[in-house]
Enzyme design. Structure first.
Site, short mmCIF file in Angstrom:
data_model
loop_
_atom_site.label_atom_id
_atom_site.label_comp_id
_atom_site.label_asym_id
_atom_site.label_seq_id
_atom_site.Cartn_x
_atom_site.Cartn_y
_atom_site.Cartn_z
N ASP A 264 0.81 -1.21 0.00
CA ASP A 264 0.00 0.00 0.00
C ASP A 264 0.85 1.26 0.00
O ASP A 264 1.82 1.37 0.76
CB ASP A 264 -0.91 -0.01 1.24
CG ASP A 264 -1.75 1.23 1.36
OD1 ASP A 264 -2.65 1.43 0.52
OD2 ASP A 264 -1.52 2.02 2.30
N GLU A 296 1.16 0.10 -4.92
CA GLU A 296 0.39 1.32 -5.16
C GLU A 296 1.37 2.47 -4.97
O GLU A 296 1.96 2.60 -3.90
CB GLU A 296 -0.77 1.45 -4.17
CG GLU A 296 -1.57 2.74 -4.36
CD GLU A 296 -2.45 3.07 -3.17
OE1 GLU A 296 -3.43 3.80 -3.37
OE2 GLU A 296 -2.15 2.61 -2.06
#
Length: 609
Positions: A264, A296
């Site tokens: 993340d 990400e």
């Protein structure tokens, strides 16, 4: 066959072969630390092991029992690397024997990245049960749908029982509310038995605000001179800190047999060497099966997903927000927030994302006050980009958590879904998207007291720059994240799947995935970087082609408007060459003259000449 996939870690507790267990904690701020068995309260001093480490091998704690670490002054804290908790994040950790689970599919070898069709879900809202067992009951649905990857939003234990998982504080402990360690292993095992891969979303850029005790005994875990949106940055350069995260990645992949991880918001880690260490360690340690890592990263960089002879050296794919934002502007027309970067030419932006990966490849971003964003990305193969029309962020970070099905017309959604699922990029669906779920996915938490109030007000103030929420009274309508009703409103309604129009949407998505599996997937591994070309892109439609190594082409044309569209004459022959493998809009999109009716999509494969 050996089914003990556990490996010894620097942090935490490990069962010893000869009996008892070894406990380790990095507590450089203290001279003494004790291990406390629970519930008896018996304590034993730990030994200093150098460089701030404390260690103890003992039979004081039995498997299944609880334990805590006691600091000078009497403060007792849980194990930050515990495999499980007895109850919540503030109480005792549980000593878990990782060898206790008997794997039914120990010889699973995974699947190649080119097979990946990702289905992202949140354990607590995917079913009414809200557990790993609830997910397991729906695995046959996912197989029938045609996806190949089940991706779980973070499951590491966080405060309370409701939350997205991005506020985890015990990074090695599957949340008890979801079923705990054995239930998670059973889910992964059951998925593998059906040929499904399982990915896990992990958060290495911060800890949650409730239940993180590291500051009490290891303040050096953090760097107070640097900050993230969630507080002090983590000091990844310190060996014990780095080991905590590198070993965590290995832990999920080895001990739980996950097939991949999604890291993340790695742009907030701000230490690319950690990302490289994780990838290099995983690649060197796990060589007997397919394992995939994705990121990400709003920086739009390419070095993490580089290929060597077509094989990912480090990370298999990068979540591509550019594709989503352009598609969303086409479907909904919004221009607030980051959508302002795509409002001028969304169809051309979508075409560039299909052909080259990122839309922003070094251009100035209006949303970021003109700062340049990204770098050239056409060098990467299409499969290096994970594309989506929805995900937890893009729905849940809206004020009311609306899904695309509540914002756009069905024709627009279906045309964009066909593009998503038939392009050679790696597609991702968000839970319920396959039947057009209309229930929202809202931001929810389970905090108490002052923290609950701070989160509620902070959430509402996030939207003060949006025109429709400029008035404080309008912001009061934004759901309270801590209200049970906010969580309950976000649970999927599985009853819809047997009723129109949801049943028809489900059949539509399943058909697209069948076309992808039979016609597109066999080509993906052979499509290299710099294979994509934008043939046409204007305010209405686009046409993109990808060169195949054998001399053939894969071509996609789409009319993304309410009016008929005719591709430019100079590219019409190229845009209509090859066998038509899919056409949306009653087949009219497949006409040889290139005419495209409203919201139509045509995909062709031309064999080498």
């Amino acid at each position: 066959m050996n089914t003990n996939f556990a490996r010894e870690r620097s942090w935490g507790a490990e069962i010893l072969p000869a009996g008892g267990a070894r406990f380790r904690l990095w507590a450089p701020a203290h001279e003494t630390v004790s291990l406390v068995a629970m519930p008896s309260g018996k304590a034993q001093d730990m030994e200093r092991a150098g460089d701030g480490w404390f260690e103890l091998s003992t039979d004081l704690v039995k498997p299944g029992d609880g334990y805590l670490f006691e600091l000078p002054g009497g403060m007792r804290v849980p194990d930050p690397a515990a495999r499980a908790q007895v109850d919540d994040v503030h109480g005792p950790s549980k000593l878990v024997d990782p060898r206790a689970y008997d794997w039914r599919i120990p010889d699973w070898r995974g699947r190649p990245w080119e097979d990946a069709v990702i289905y992202e879900l949140h354990t607590g809202t995917f079913t009414a049960d809200g557990t790993f067992g609830g997910i397991e009951s729906k695995l046959d649905h996912l197989v029938a749908l045609g996806v190949s990857v089940l991706e779980l939003m973070p499951v590491a234990q966080f405060a309370g029982n409701r939350g997205w998982g991005y506020d985890g504080v015990l990074m090695y402990a599957p949340h008890l509310a979801y079923g705990g360690p054995a239930a998670l292993k059973h889910l992964v095992d059951a998925a593998h038995a059906r040929g499904l891969m399982v990915f896990l979303d992990v958060v290495y850029n911060h800890f949650g605000p409730d239940g993180n005790y590291l500051h009490s005994y290891a303040p050096d875990f953090f760097d107070d001179t640097r900050h993230t949106p969630w507080g002090a940055a983590i000091a990844y350069e310190r060996p014990p800190v780095r080991a905590y995260f590198v070993e965590n990645a290995l832990y999920w992949l080895e001990e739980y047999r996950f097939d991949g991880l999604r890291l993340d918001a790695v742009d907030q880690i701000r230490d690319d060497s950690l990302l490289l260490d994780i990838a290099n360690t995983v690649r060197s340690r796990i060589t007997d099966r397919h394992v995939h890592l994705t990121t990400e990263d709003e920086r739009n960089v390419t070095f993490l997903t580089e290929r060597t002879d077509g094989v990912a050296k480090r990370y298999s794919g990068e979540w591509n927000d550019d594709f989503h934002h352009a598609a969303h502007v086409i479907a909904v027309g919004e221009s607030d927030g980051y959508y302002q970067d795509y409002i001028d030419a969304p169809v051309a932006d979508l075409a560039r994302a299909l052909a080259e990966g990122y839309v922003y490849q070094g251009e100035p971003s209006p949303f970021r006050d003109g700062k340049k964003r990204g770098e050239p990305s056409a060098c990467l193969p299409p499969a290096a980009f994970v594309d989506f029309l929805q995900n937890h962020d893009q729905a849940g970070n809206r004020a009311f958590g609306e899904r695309l099905s509540s914002l756009a017309e069905p024709d627009a959604i279906e045309a964009l879904t066909a593009i998503l699922l038939l392009a050679p990029q790696t597609p991702l669906l968000f839970m319920g998207e396959e039947w057009g779920e209309t229930r929202p996915f809202q931001y929810f938490t389970d905090f108490e007291g002052d923290l609950a109030a701070q989160v509620r007000e902070g959430r509402r103030n996030e939207f003060r720059k949006w025109r429709i929420f400029a008035d404080p009274k309008s912001r009061e309508q934004i759901p309270d994240p801590n209200a049970m009703s906010t969580f309950e409103a976000s649970q999927l309604d599985w009853a819809k799947t047997v009723h129109a129009p949801y049943q028809e949407r489900l059949a539509f998505v399943s058909h697209l995935l069948n076309v992808r599996r039979e016609r597109i997937a066999p080509l993906i591994s052979s499509i290299p970087g710099k294979a994509g070309t934008v043939l046409a892109a204007d305010g209405q439609g686009l046409s993109v082609s990808w060169k195949l190594p054998d001399g053939g082409t894969l071509t996609m044309a789409a009319n993304l408007s309410d009016m008929p569209w005719m591709p430019p004459e100079e590219i019409r022959e190229r845009a209509t060459a090859g066998d038509l493998i899919y056409a949306r809009a009653d087949g009219d999109a497949g006409k040889r003259d290139g005419a495209m009716p409203a919201w139509s999509v045509a995909v062709r494969i031309r064999e080498p000449q």
